[in-house]
Design a protein around this motif. Sequence first.
Motif, PDB file in Angstrom:
ATOM      1  N   ASP A 195       1.128  -1.922   0.056  1.00  0.00           N
ATOM      2  CA  ASP A 195      -0.055  -0.085  -0.094  1.00  0.00           C
ATOM      3  C   ASP A 195       0.641   1.504   0.160  1.00  0.00           C
ATOM      4  OD1 ASP A 195      -2.312  -1.512   0.196  1.00  0.00           O
ATOM      5  OD2 ASP A 195      -2.522  -1.327   2.478  1.00  0.00           O
ATOM      6  N   LEU A 196       1.831   1.196   1.039  1.00  0.00           N
ATOM      7  CA  LEU A 196       2.860   2.665   0.875  1.00  0.00           C
ATOM      8  C   LEU A 196       3.259   2.389  -0.335  1.00  0.00           C
ATOM      9  CD1 LEU A 196       4.494   1.743   4.276  1.00  0.00           C
ATOM     10  CD2 LEU A 196       3.318   3.993   3.595  1.00  0.00           C
ATOM     11  N   ARG A 197       4.067   1.580  -0.593  1.00  0.00           N
ATOM     12  CA  ARG A 197       4.313   1.865  -3.172  1.00  0.00           C
ATOM     13  C   ARG A 197       3.562   1.968  -3.467  1.00  0.00           C
ATOM     14  NH1 ARG A 197       4.358  -1.318  -6.660  1.00  0.00           N
ATOM     15  NH2 ARG A 197       3.166  -2.997  -5.559  1.00  0.00           N
ATOM     16  N   LYS A 198       2.589   1.375  -4.271  1.00  0.00           N
ATOM     17  CA  LYS A 198       1.059   1.800  -4.617  1.00  0.00           C
ATOM     18  C   LYS A 198       1.523   3.655  -4.448  1.00  0.00           C
ATOM     19  CE  LYS A 198       0.087  -2.165  -5.900  1.00  0.00           C
ATOM     20  NZ  LYS A 198      -1.412  -3.345  -5.819  1.00  0.00           N
ATOM     21  N   LEU A 253       5.000   4.029  -6.872  1.00  0.00           N
ATOM     22  CA  LEU A 253       6.233   3.354  -6.791  1.00  0.00           C
ATOM     23  C   LEU A 253       6.316   1.571  -7.998  1.00  0.00           C
ATOM     24  CD1 LEU A 253       8.502   4.241  -3.626  1.00  0.00           C
ATOM     25  CD2 LEU A 253       8.329   5.409  -6.601  1.00  0.00           C
ATOM     26  N   ARG A 254       6.802   1.037  -8.434  1.00  0.00           N
ATOM     27  CA  ARG A 254       6.787   0.101  -9.506  1.00  0.00           C
ATOM     28  C   ARG A 254       7.800  -0.538  -8.614  1.00  0.00           C
ATOM     29  NH1 ARG A 254       9.062   1.624 -14.156  1.00  0.00           N
ATOM     30  NH2 ARG A 254       9.925  -0.146 -13.839  1.00  0.00           N
ATOM     31  N   ILE A 303       8.912 -10.072   0.337  1.00  0.00           N
ATOM     32  CA  ILE A 303       8.311  -8.554   1.774  1.00  0.00           C
ATOM     33  C   ILE A 303       6.541  -9.041   2.124  1.00  0.00           C
ATOM     34  CG2 ILE A 303       8.740  -6.702   2.853  1.00  0.00           C
ATOM     35  CD1 ILE A 303      11.507  -7.484   2.556  1.00  0.00           C
ATOM     36  N   GLU A 304       6.167  -7.959   0.301  1.00  0.00           N
ATOM     37  CA  GLU A 304       5.407  -8.399   0.230  1.00  0.00           C
ATOM     38  C   GLU A 304       4.143  -9.007   0.675  1.00  0.00           C
ATOM     39  OE1 GLU A 304       4.835  -4.314  -2.480  1.00  0.00           O
ATOM     40  OE2 GLU A 304       4.186  -5.539  -3.770  1.00  0.00           O
ATOM     41  N   ALA A 305       5.101 -10.289   0.323  1.00  0.00           N
ATOM     42  CA  ALA A 305       3.894 -11.131   0.200  1.00  0.00           C
ATOM     43  C   ALA A 305       3.614 -11.963   1.870  1.00  0.00           C
ATOM     44  CB  ALA A 305       3.700 -12.614  -0.995  1.00  0.00           C
ATOM     45  N   ASP A 306       4.617 -11.769   2.576  1.00  0.00           N
ATOM     46  CA  ASP A 306       4.874 -12.046   3.938  1.00  0.00           C
ATOM     47  C   ASP A 306       5.339 -13.585   4.075  1.00  0.00           C
ATOM     48  OD1 ASP A 306       3.510  -9.816   4.457  1.00  0.00           O
ATOM     49  OD2 ASP A 306       1.177 -10.583   5.166  1.00  0.00           O
TER      50      ASP A 306
END
Length: 66
Positions: free
Chosen positions: A7-10, A14-15, A33-36
């Motif tokens: 969420d922070l990246r989007k 940012l890609r 990391i995003e996928a836990d």
Amino acid sequence: MKNCLRDLRKGRGLRQAELADALEISRQTIIAIEADKYDPSLPMAYRFAAFFDLPVEAIFFNPWRD
């Protein structure tokens, strides 16, 4: 470890590759990391926090806390 990295990246538009380049890590690490599926080291977590200008606890959530 749960996190709000995606969420922070989007939110910054940012890609994954752009964030990885900015933090000098691999895109695969961002994906994991995003996928836990991967917990970052403490130094890496602090790099994320510095990049987003947030405390580490605002990005990564302690699963052992209520």
